[in-house]
Design an enzyme around this catalytic site. Structure first.
Site, mmCIF file in Angstrom:
data_model
loop_
_atom_site.group_PDB
_atom_site.id
_atom_site.type_symbol
_atom_site.label_atom_id
_atom_site.label_comp_id
_atom_site.label_asym_id
_atom_site.label_seq_id
_atom_site.Cartn_x
_atom_site.Cartn_y
_atom_site.Cartn_z
ATOM 1 N N GLY A 324 0.824 -1.209 0.000
ATOM 2 C CA GLY A 324 0.000 0.000 0.000
ATOM 3 C C GLY A 324 0.857 1.257 0.000
ATOM 4 N N SER A 325 0.374 2.289 0.657
ATOM 5 C CA SER A 325 0.989 3.619 0.550
ATOM 6 C C SER A 325 2.358 3.746 1.197
ATOM 7 C CB SER A 325 0.042 4.663 1.134
ATOM 8 O OG SER A 325 -1.140 4.738 0.359
ATOM 9 N N VAL A 326 2.759 2.788 2.037
ATOM 10 C CA VAL A 326 4.134 2.802 2.556
ATOM 11 C C VAL A 326 5.121 2.825 1.387
ATOM 12 C CG1 VAL A 326 5.871 1.406 3.754
ATOM 13 C CG2 VAL A 326 3.620 1.718 4.776
ATOM 14 N N SER A 380 -1.096 11.182 1.193
ATOM 15 C CA SER A 380 -1.115 9.840 0.607
ATOM 16 C C SER A 380 -2.058 9.795 -0.602
ATOM 17 C CB SER A 380 -1.540 8.798 1.649
ATOM 18 O OG SER A 380 -1.129 7.499 1.243
#
Length: 578
Positions: A324-326, A380
């Protein structure tokens, strides 16, 4: 003159002599054949009949944390064996089988099969027997005059002072003192040491002779391991994730804490875990009860096996997930390094972006409006990162995807690290179209391991160096001398120090005022990024995560935490950042 009979007698004598000579030659030939061809074989059989050779287990090496606190060690125990050839009656065999099975907790049928091997002089029944059990057994042997049938030798038993503490890292041993999981398996040869031997002469009745005829070869203890794991850090990591499971009702929770400058693992856990002293007991009581209620023996056995393997699994290195956004921290690092964006780059988010035949939505209905690069990371914003990925292009995107280590194992010194597979866990370069590139740019449609993510994030924290993670700091001999020391390994420089510094500052803003503000700690500079991804093939099931490091102005420690299938709220900022 009677010459006829004498000639006949002479011929007979010659014939007899020939037969004798032939028989002699056959005997000599057989003797030569036995001596020269099978000499060693018969010599060995003779020695086996004349000698008793008993193996003495070596003391297994201790496993210490970084502060020399013992996490796994061996203690004196006993090994019980029988000599079936000495059993003289069925009644005696029944007596031996029944009592050994009861006292040692060994299946009666297993003991009986060994007791019926009447040609055998040695059959192991159980190892790692505690002293109190040994004492009761000695009394039974004495009362029933079974000393020639049942024997007891010194042995060692592995135990773990802190039960489930760091269980998926340490692993455990089986009844033969061989490693089955974790470091116990990975470093089994080094920990095991060299067994000793006691060789004793036997008399004609196969009884042991006096110690004058005994030769002893001392066992050599195995090497001990000193880990990079810090007991205090590990404790707080485990306590936090236990609480997270309770608070979120999640299926699993896992986390890693790494020294960004060396790659040393300071803490690692996968919850729920298990008691190292009882690894074959299902730790989840609710699950254990549901399995015991299964009526079919075969189905119950399979369910038990599945449950055990699930609780033994180190998900930090063996499981893959969509980050995901990591992953946006990796994308923005690549884009800044290549100069396709800078801090003044802006994008106007209207709530989504068209990619080929798909409309990629932003998580915020209506969008974020116009935002600069730092704000795009703070918010994000998926559409913003789709455009960044497209500016990079698939060739450059893949170059950094590979450079940050996502197409290879990290090389951590633990068993069962997942192997990245092109077009299975990630998109190969020749299969990456505009849709794959766009979705990958915000951390979807590919899978990585937690250990890969924290290693990549640590590269941003330490000035751009991708380190090889490790958990064993050094190896000691029995006298405490360092036999081997792990030196940090820099695999490659993936981005410049300047780029790493810029991204670190951006990540600090994410925690200060962005989606990761729940990870803010007063008095500290914390950098981080949240992540939320829907699990492939599991609609409505999410993995929430957070990766960060501190202090942001001089990074020392990186942390990754992931919560698998939380109930209710499922965003990384809400669920994991705290």
């Amino acid at each position: 003159m009677q010459t006829g009979p004498s000639k006949r007698m002479g011929k007979r004598a010659v014939t007899v002599l020939c037969f004798i000579a032939a028989a002699f030659l056959v005997c000599v030939g057989s003797l030569a054949y036995i001596s020269l061809i099978h000499g060693n074989e018969y010599k060995l059989k003779a020695e086996q009949n004349q000698l008793s050779d008993t193996t003495v287990s070596a003391q297994r090496g201790t496993i210490y944390d970084s502060n020399m606190k013992a996490l796994a060690k061996s203690a004196s125990a006993w090994l019980v064996y029988i000599n079936p050839s000495k059993i003289t009656s069925d009644e005696q065999r029944d007596l031996v089988v029944t009592n050994l099975s009861t006292m040692l907790g060994v299946d009666e049928e297993t003991v009986r099969k060994k007791a019926e091997r009447t040609s055998s002089g040695y059959e192991k029944i159980a190892g790692e027997v505690e002293t109190d059990v040994k004492d009761r057994l000695k009394t039974f042997i004495s009362e029933n005059k079974l000393s020639s049938i049942i024997g007891v030798d010194p042995d060692t038993k592995r135990y773990y002072p802190y039960s489930s503490f760091a269980s998926t890292i340490i692993g455990f041993t089986d009844s033969d003192d061989s490693g089955r999981l974790g470091l116990e398996l990975k470093y089994n040869d080094e920990l095991t040491g060299t067994a000793g031997r006691i060789i004793t002469a036997k008399n004609a009745r196969q009884g042991s002779m006096s110690t004058d005829y005994q030769t002893t070869y001392d066992a050599k203890a195995g090497y001990s391991l000193v880990l990079t794991i810090d007991e205090v850090i590990q404790y707080y990591l485990e306590q936090s994730l236990d609480q997270a499971l309770t608070d979120t009702g999640a299926k699993y929770a896992y986390g890693i804490i790494m020294d960004v400058k060396t790659g040393a693992i300071l803490g690692m856990t996968s919850k729920p875990d298990f008691d190292l002293n009882s690894p074959n007991k299902i730790s989840n009581k609710v699950l254990a009860e549901s399995i015991s209620a299964i009526s079919s023996p075969d189905e119950q056995k399979k369910a038990t096996t599945d449950a055990l393997y699930a609780q033994w699994r180190n998900r930090d290195i063996s499981d893959t997930y969509e980050p995901g956004s990591v992953f946006k921290t990796i994308v923005v690092s690549a884009a800044l390094e290549e100069g396709v964006v800078d801090l003044n780059t802006t994008y106007t988010c209207t709530g989504g972006i068209q990619v080929a035949n798909n409309y990629q939505k932003c998580w915020k209905p209506g969008g974020h409006g116009t935002e600069n690069l730092t704000q795009g990371l703070m918010n994000s914003c998926n559409p913003f990162f789709v455009t960044i990925g497209q500016k990079l292009g698939k060739d450059t995107f893949y170059k950094y995807f590979e450079a940050f280590g996502f197409t290879e194992k990290t090389g951590i010194d633990l068993p069962a690290e997942a192997t990245p597979v092109a077009d299975v866990t990630y998109h190969s370069l020749n299969k990456m179209g505009i849709s794959e590139l766009s979705s990958s740019s915000f951390g979807q449609t590919f899978q990585v391991t937690p250990i890969q993510i924290i290693t990549a994030v640590s590269a941003i924290a330490n000035g751009g160096k991708l380190m090889q993670p490790y958990v064993v700091s050094s190896m000691l001999d029995g006298d405490g001398n360092v036999m081997k020391k792990t030196e940090p390994i820099v695999k490659r420089q993936v981005i410049s120090e300047r780029t790493a510094s810029i991204v670190s500052n951006m990540m600090e803003q994410v925690v200060s005022v962005g989606t990761g503000k729940n990870a803010y700690v007063a008095g500290y500079h914390v950098a981080g990024k949240t992540g939320t991804s829907e699990k492939i093939g599991h609609e409505g099931a999410y993995i929430a995560s957070f990766a960060g490091f501190a202090p942001a102005d001089d990074p020392q420690i990186a942390i990754l935490v992931a919560i698998d299938e939380p109930t209710g709220a499922h965003g990384g900022g809400a669920v994991v950042a705290p």
